[in-house]
Design a protein around this motif. Structure first.
Motif, PDB file in Angstrom:
ATOM      1  N   LEU A   3     -25.644 -19.521  50.391  1.00  0.00           N
ATOM      2  CA  LEU A   3     -26.236 -19.439  51.840  1.00  0.00           C
ATOM      3  C   LEU A   3     -26.938 -20.637  52.252  1.00  0.00           C
ATOM      4  O   LEU A   3     -27.637 -21.163  51.447  1.00  0.00           O
ATOM      5  N   LEU A   4     -26.938 -20.962  53.342  1.00  0.00           N
ATOM      6  CA  LEU A   4     -27.768 -21.794  54.165  1.00  0.00           C
ATOM      7  C   LEU A   4     -28.810 -21.467  54.721  1.00  0.00           C
ATOM      8  O   LEU A   4     -28.810 -20.505  55.631  1.00  0.00           O
ATOM      9  N   ASP A   5     -29.962 -21.972  54.348  1.00  0.00           N
ATOM     10  CA  ASP A   5     -31.260 -21.617  55.195  1.00  0.00           C
ATOM     11  C   ASP A   5     -30.977 -22.255  56.660  1.00  0.00           C
ATOM     12  O   ASP A   5     -30.451 -23.186  56.875  1.00  0.00           O
ATOM     13  N   ILE A   6     -31.626 -21.587  57.658  1.00  0.00           N
ATOM     14  CA  ILE A   6     -31.646 -22.072  58.950  1.00  0.00           C
ATOM     15  C   ILE A   6     -32.218 -23.387  59.260  1.00  0.00           C
ATOM     16  O   ILE A   6     -31.252 -24.102  60.129  1.00  0.00           O
ATOM     17  N   GLY A   7     -33.156 -24.053  58.407  1.00  0.00           N
ATOM     18  CA  GLY A   7     -33.200 -25.255  58.371  1.00  0.00           C
ATOM     19  C   GLY A   7     -32.266 -26.514  58.111  1.00  0.00           C
ATOM     20  O   GLY A   7     -32.077 -27.357  58.577  1.00  0.00           O
ATOM     21  N   ALA A  43     -21.658 -20.573  54.619  1.00  0.00           N
ATOM     22  CA  ALA A  43     -21.095 -21.826  55.222  1.00  0.00           C
ATOM     23  C   ALA A  43     -20.284 -21.846  56.431  1.00  0.00           C
ATOM     24  O   ALA A  43     -20.304 -22.899  56.922  1.00  0.00           O
ATOM     25  N   PRO A  44     -19.398 -21.165  56.366  1.00  0.00           N
ATOM     26  CA  PRO A  44     -18.380 -21.105  57.603  1.00  0.00           C
ATOM     27  C   PRO A  44     -18.966 -21.107  58.939  1.00  0.00           C
ATOM     28  O   PRO A  44     -18.404 -21.608  59.931  1.00  0.00           O
ATOM     29  N   ALA A  46     -20.976 -22.972  59.835  1.00  0.00           N
ATOM     30  CA  ALA A  46     -20.939 -24.612  60.273  1.00  0.00           C
ATOM     31  C   ALA A  46     -19.854 -24.712  61.170  1.00  0.00           C
ATOM     32  O   ALA A  46     -19.759 -25.576  62.064  1.00  0.00           O
ATOM     33  N   THR A  47     -18.601 -24.258  60.665  1.00  0.00           N
ATOM     34  CA  THR A  47     -17.172 -24.373  61.396  1.00  0.00           C
ATOM     35  C   THR A  47     -17.405 -23.702  62.665  1.00  0.00           C
ATOM     36  O   THR A  47     -16.986 -24.426  63.641  1.00  0.00           O
ATOM     37  N   GLN A  48     -18.230 -22.702  62.934  1.00  0.00           N
ATOM     38  CA  GLN A  48     -18.133 -22.033  64.207  1.00  0.00           C
ATOM     39  C   GLN A  48     -19.036 -22.916  64.976  1.00  0.00           C
ATOM     40  O   GLN A  48     -18.730 -22.952  66.099  1.00  0.00           O
ATOM     41  N   LEU A  49     -20.193 -23.348  64.639  1.00  0.00           N
ATOM     42  CA  LEU A  49     -21.027 -24.306  65.332  1.00  0.00           C
ATOM     43  C   LEU A  49     -20.208 -25.564  65.937  1.00  0.00           C
ATOM     44  O   LEU A  49     -20.324 -25.685  67.049  1.00  0.00           O
ATOM     45  N   ALA A  50     -19.172 -26.036  64.951  1.00  0.00           N
ATOM     46  CA  ALA A  50     -18.406 -27.106  65.504  1.00  0.00           C
ATOM     47  C   ALA A  50     -17.527 -26.700  66.673  1.00  0.00           C
ATOM     48  O   ALA A  50     -17.502 -27.492  67.717  1.00  0.00           O
ATOM     49  N   MET A  68     -13.881 -15.917  71.277  1.00  0.00           N
ATOM     50  CA  MET A  68     -12.892 -16.742  70.586  1.00  0.00           C
ATOM     51  C   MET A  68     -13.048 -16.539  69.054  1.00  0.00           C
ATOM     52  O   MET A  68     -12.601 -17.331  68.350  1.00  0.00           O
ATOM     53  N   PHE A  69     -13.980 -15.612  68.654  1.00  0.00           N
ATOM     54  CA  PHE A  69     -14.205 -15.398  66.963  1.00  0.00           C
ATOM     55  C   PHE A  69     -13.775 -13.952  66.975  1.00  0.00           C
ATOM     56  O   PHE A  69     -14.325 -13.110  67.602  1.00  0.00           O
ATOM     57  N   GLY A  70     -13.406 -13.865  65.487  1.00  0.00           N
ATOM     58  CA  GLY A  70     -13.229 -12.316  65.398  1.00  0.00           C
ATOM     59  C   GLY A  70     -14.591 -11.637  64.962  1.00  0.00           C
ATOM     60  O   GLY A  70     -15.543 -12.459  64.513  1.00  0.00           O
ATOM     61  N   ALA A  71     -14.497 -10.542  64.488  1.00  0.00           N
ATOM     62  CA  ALA A  71     -15.581  -9.856  63.973  1.00  0.00           C
ATOM     63  C   ALA A  71     -16.244 -10.467  62.803  1.00  0.00           C
ATOM     64  O   ALA A  71     -17.455 -10.407  62.449  1.00  0.00           O
ATOM     65  N   ASP A  72     -15.505 -10.958  62.021  1.00  0.00           N
ATOM     66  CA  ASP A  72     -15.880 -12.040  60.555  1.00  0.00           C
ATOM     67  C   ASP A  72     -16.124 -13.352  60.923  1.00  0.00           C
ATOM     68  O   ASP A  72     -16.550 -13.866  60.043  1.00  0.00           O
ATOM     69  N   GLY A  73     -16.014 -13.707  62.129  1.00  0.00           N
ATOM     70  CA  GLY A  73     -16.414 -15.103  62.845  1.00  0.00           C
ATOM     71  C   GLY A  73     -15.345 -15.928  62.514  1.00  0.00           C
ATOM     72  O   GLY A  73     -15.491 -17.166  62.900  1.00  0.00           O
ATOM     73  N   THR A  74     -14.051 -15.369  62.124  1.00  0.00           N
ATOM     74  CA  THR A  74     -12.857 -16.673  62.139  1.00  0.00           C
ATOM     75  C   THR A  74     -12.371 -16.814  63.507  1.00  0.00           C
ATOM     76  O   THR A  74     -12.370 -16.068  64.364  1.00  0.00           O
ATOM     77  N   PRO A  75     -11.956 -18.127  63.718  1.00  0.00           N
ATOM     78  CA  PRO A  75     -11.784 -18.499  65.140  1.00  0.00           C
ATOM     79  C   PRO A  75     -10.420 -17.686  65.524  1.00  0.00           C
ATOM     80  O   PRO A  75      -9.367 -17.371  64.680  1.00  0.00           O
ATOM     81  N   GLN A  76     -10.175 -17.296  66.768  1.00  0.00           N
ATOM     82  CA  GLN A  76      -9.079 -16.601  67.427  1.00  0.00           C
ATOM     83  C   GLN A  76      -8.945 -17.394  68.675  1.00  0.00           C
ATOM     84  O   GLN A  76      -9.447 -16.797  69.706  1.00  0.00           O
ATOM     85  N   LEU A  77      -8.539 -18.396  68.620  1.00  0.00           N
ATOM     86  CA  LEU A  77      -8.465 -19.339  69.750  1.00  0.00           C
ATOM     87  C   LEU A  77      -7.408 -19.080  70.759  1.00  0.00           C
ATOM     88  O   LEU A  77      -6.054 -18.958  70.214  1.00  0.00           O
TER      89      LEU A  77
END
Length: 137
Positions: A3-7, A43-44, A46-50, A68-77
């Protein structure tokens, strides 16, 4: 799963922590929990933020991107909407290219005054029409 800390996520993505919290509040991203008071992200995210940054550049609203994101955060463009947005950008590029060319002409126009330049007069008419159409939206 690391996991990534918010900072850390803010440093990696260039997105301020306040924006990360806002994106989470409106449902664009999701934290996995907290370590003390600090939110932790998978970590994924970060991909959402991009993708969110790219979407903002393309003119999508945050509300549009939420879908544009599924419930799990995966892109659904939405490919159809992406094509439509690209077509609008093409039209905007054509309009801006015409405007740039007209401005260059006016800057170099040999007419004694700008008001004697036919291209400048057409540019002013275009600006008036464009402003009027924006007000009607």
């Amino acid at each position: 799963m690391k996991l990534l800390d918010i900072g850390e996520l803010a440093r990696q993505s260039g997105v301020p922590p306040s924006t990360l919290r806002y994106y989470e509040d409106i449902g664009l991203i999701r934290s996995e929990g907290r370590h003390g008071l600090r939110r932790q992200y998978d970590a994924p995210v970060a991909t959402q933020l991009a993708l969110i940054s790219l979407g903002k550049l393309a003119g999508f609203s945050l509300a549009e991107m939420r879908g544009m994101f599924g419930a799990d955060g995966t892109p659904q463009l939405p490919r159809t909407e992406l094509h439509l947005r690209a077509d609008r950008l093409d039209a905007q590029i054509r309009d801006l290219t015409r405007l740039r060319d007209a401005l260059r002409h006016v800057a170099d126009c040999p007419a004694e005054t700008h008001m004697d330049c036919p291209k400048f007069m057409r540019l002013m008419q275009f600006a008036t029409r464009t402003a009027g159409s924006r007000r009607q939206r």
